[in-house]
Design a protein around this motif. Structure first.
Motif, PDB file in Angstrom:
ATOM      1  N   THR A  86       0.950  -1.211   0.346  1.00 19.70           N
ATOM      2  CA  THR A  86       0.470   0.221  -0.471  1.00 19.70           C
ATOM      3  C   THR A  86       1.211   1.098  -0.145  1.00 19.70           C
ATOM      4  OG1 THR A  86      -1.357   1.228   1.308  1.00 19.70           O
ATOM      5  CG2 THR A  86      -0.144  -0.107   2.857  1.00 19.70           C
ATOM      6  N   ASN A  87       0.747   2.760  -0.672  1.00 22.41           N
ATOM      7  CA  ASN A  87       1.100   3.791  -0.776  1.00 22.41           C
ATOM      8  C   ASN A  87       0.246   3.957   0.891  1.00 22.41           C
ATOM      9  OD1 ASN A  87       2.534   4.425  -3.270  1.00 22.41           O
ATOM     10  ND2 ASN A  87       0.705   4.621  -3.315  1.00 22.41           N
ATOM     11  N   SER A 113       2.760   7.620  -6.184  1.00 24.44           N
ATOM     12  CA  SER A 113       1.556   7.197  -5.670  1.00 24.44           C
ATOM     13  C   SER A 113       0.961   7.203  -6.245  1.00 24.44           C
ATOM     14  CB  SER A 113       1.420   8.551  -4.744  1.00 24.44           C
ATOM     15  OG  SER A 113       0.588   9.011  -5.748  1.00 24.44           O
ATOM     16  N   SER A 114      -0.337   5.823  -5.733  1.00 12.14           N
ATOM     17  CA  SER A 114      -1.310   4.813  -6.494  1.00 12.14           C
ATOM     18  C   SER A 114      -3.392   4.887  -5.106  1.00 12.14           C
ATOM     19  CB  SER A 114      -0.731   4.224  -7.317  1.00 12.14           C
ATOM     20  OG  SER A 114      -1.714   3.093  -7.370  1.00 12.14           O
ATOM     21  N   PRO A 144       2.443  -0.540  -5.755  1.00 17.32           N
ATOM     22  CA  PRO A 144       0.946  -0.884  -4.926  1.00 17.32           C
ATOM     23  C   PRO A 144      -0.795  -1.215  -6.361  1.00 17.32           C
ATOM     24  CG  PRO A 144       1.948   1.017  -4.466  1.00 17.32           C
ATOM     25  CD  PRO A 144       3.027   0.274  -4.614  1.00 17.32           C
ATOM     26  N   ASP A 145      -0.071  -0.577  -7.030  1.00 11.51           N
ATOM     27  CA  ASP A 145      -0.924  -0.846  -8.115  1.00 11.51           C
ATOM     28  C   ASP A 145      -0.787  -1.981  -9.203  1.00 11.51           C
ATOM     29  OD1 ASP A 145       1.535   0.458  -9.300  1.00 11.51           O
ATOM     30  OD2 ASP A 145      -0.378   1.536  -9.578  1.00 11.51           O
ATOM     31  N   ASN A 205      11.281   4.381 -12.391  1.00 11.62           N
ATOM     32  CA  ASN A 205       9.822   4.257 -12.889  1.00 11.62           C
ATOM     33  C   ASN A 205       8.949   4.520 -14.281  1.00 11.62           C
ATOM     34  OD1 ASN A 205       8.599   3.978 -10.142  1.00 11.62           O
ATOM     35  ND2 ASN A 205       9.584   5.866  -9.642  1.00 11.62           N
ATOM     36  N   ASP A 206      10.734   4.449 -15.237  1.00  7.60           N
ATOM     37  CA  ASP A 206       9.570   4.512 -16.930  1.00  7.60           C
ATOM     38  C   ASP A 206      10.048   3.244 -16.997  1.00  7.60           C
ATOM     39  OD1 ASP A 206      12.936   4.579 -16.568  1.00  7.60           O
ATOM     40  OD2 ASP A 206      13.253   5.795 -17.826  1.00  7.60           O
ATOM     41  N   ASN A 207      10.253   1.830 -16.460  1.00  8.07           N
ATOM     42  CA  ASN A 207      10.406   0.867 -17.263  1.00  8.07           C
ATOM     43  C   ASN A 207       9.424  -0.108 -16.514  1.00  8.07           C
ATOM     44  OD1 ASN A 207      11.566   0.768 -14.376  1.00  8.07           O
ATOM     45  ND2 ASN A 207      14.007  -0.515 -16.376  1.00  8.07           N
ATOM     46  N   LEU A 208       8.320  -0.060 -15.666  1.00  4.23           N
ATOM     47  CA  LEU A 208       7.498  -1.118 -14.720  1.00  4.23           C
ATOM     48  C   LEU A 208       6.666  -1.630 -16.101  1.00  4.23           C
ATOM     49  CD1 LEU A 208       6.060   1.516 -12.428  1.00  4.23           C
ATOM     50  CD2 LEU A 208       7.793   0.411 -12.301  1.00  4.23           C
ATOM     51  N   VAL A 209       6.071  -2.566 -15.434  1.00  2.14           N
ATOM     52  CA  VAL A 209       5.745  -3.496 -16.341  1.00  2.14           C
ATOM     53  C   VAL A 209       4.226  -4.076 -15.917  1.00  2.14           C
ATOM     54  CG1 VAL A 209       5.842  -5.818 -17.590  1.00  2.14           C
ATOM     55  CG2 VAL A 209       7.498  -4.408 -17.286  1.00  2.14           C
TER      56      VAL A 209
END
Ligand code: SAM
Length: 308
Positions: A20-21, A37-38, A261-262, A272-276
């Motif tokens: 969780t955030n 954040s999400s 968290p999401d 954070n520019d290579n999330l899958v």
């Protein structure tokens, strides 16, 4: 299951899941584990599914973090489910505020060990850092975690110039008393404070402390797959030193994949520019081999942030 290695021959041994955030503290320095954040969160079943696939690709260890993982009402259920997968290690990082309440249930559910963030033993300093008045609660929570059999219990202490750098000895005495390992963490920049104030006012290099620890230690161990961090054995107690992550040694020895968290795979702490995306594939009912494919894309995206 054989462990998968990435293109840089780094084995993927552990998975760090941000549950969780949300957090019940608001620490002045917090970097939120590099997460954006999400509002979206994964359900306990979705977290279980992610761990199941991770296990199938050879991940050995799960670490649960946040935000504050213990603010999730289903934290015990989450651990119970993950524990059925028989990982070598399930650990949790917490600020300890809810540890008194949950320690026994967490242990029964299958949690092996816990890291508790505590930077000071002085009430006014605790209030300054966290904006809350929970110091006694956290101390009780730590003792409860030890009594519940979580092992090891570690204290994460972020050192800040002019705030708590003079408290190492006191924290070490407290730790030794309960058989706790003390981890000293060097402060890294965070968007929670303005950078100038951050580095000028609070940054405190751990080098001089490490020199002192080295001279006092009966024995020193270097933890290869833990970013080569050093562990000092002194007077029957243990102190580990965690240096900033933005260096080539950290990247070279990184064996960790992260889950946001999401429900996205985060191949690198510092990017954070290579999330899958993983969660929408789970939610639309992809089968295990399709989900494994998502993990492999994540692993393929792993490029050392700092190269030699
Ligand atoms: N809420 C949990 C807790 O307090 O442990 C888990 C999340 S917290 C982001 C995870 C760890 O990151 C804590 O040990 C915290 O002290 C550390 N941390 C957060 N911001 C930091 C910073 N700017 N520099 C160094 N360590 C930091």
């Amino acid at each position: 299951m054989k462990t998968i290695t990435d293109q840089y021959q780094r084995p993927i041994i552990s998975l760090r899941i941000t549950l969780t955030n949300l957090c019940n503290l608001n620490c002045i320095y917090c970097h939120h584990d590099g997460m954006e954040s999400s509002k979206d969160e994964m359900s306990a079943d979705e977290i279980y599914k992610i761990c199941e696939i991770a296990k199938n690709i050879g991940v050995k260890k799960i670490r649960l973090s946040g935000g504050e993982p213990l603010v999730r009402k289903d934290i015990v259920e989450i651990i119970e489910k993950i524990a059925t997968l028989d990982f070598k290690d399930i650990s949790l990082t917490t600020n300890g505020v809810l540890l008194e309440k949950y320690s026994e249930d967490l242990k029964k559910a299958g949690l092996n060990r816990v890291n508790v963030s505590l930077d000071t033993l002085k009430p006014d300093v605790y209030q300054f850092i966290t904006k809350k008045d929970y110091l006694e609660k956290v101390k009780k929570g730590i003792v409860k975690a030890v009594d519940a059999g979580l092992d090891p219990v570690k204290i994460n202490m972020v050192l800040m110039k002019g705030i708590n750098e003079d408290e190492v000895e006191e924290m070490f005495e407290f730790s030794k008393k309960y058989g706790i390992v003390l981890q000293l963490i060097e402060l890294v920049e965070s968007e929670n404070c303005d950078d100038d104030k951050f580095s000028k006012e609070y940054h405190y290099s751990l080098e001089s402390i490490e020199d002192e620890l080295a001279s006092r230690a009966d024995h020193v161990k270097t933890r290869k797959f833990m970013q080569s961090r050093k562990k000092y054995y002194i007077d029957g107690g243990e102190i580990e030193v965690v240096k900033p992550m933005d260096n080539t040694d950290f990247c070279k020895n990184c064996t960790r994949l992260r889950i946001t968290p999401d429900g996205k795979i985060k191949p690198c702490l510092l990017r954070n520019d290579n999330l899958v995306d993983l969660i929408s594939h789970i939610r639309r009912g992809d089968n295990d081999s399709q989900l494994k494919e998502r993990f492999l894309i994540g692993i393929n995206n792993r490029k050392p942030y700092n190269m030699e």
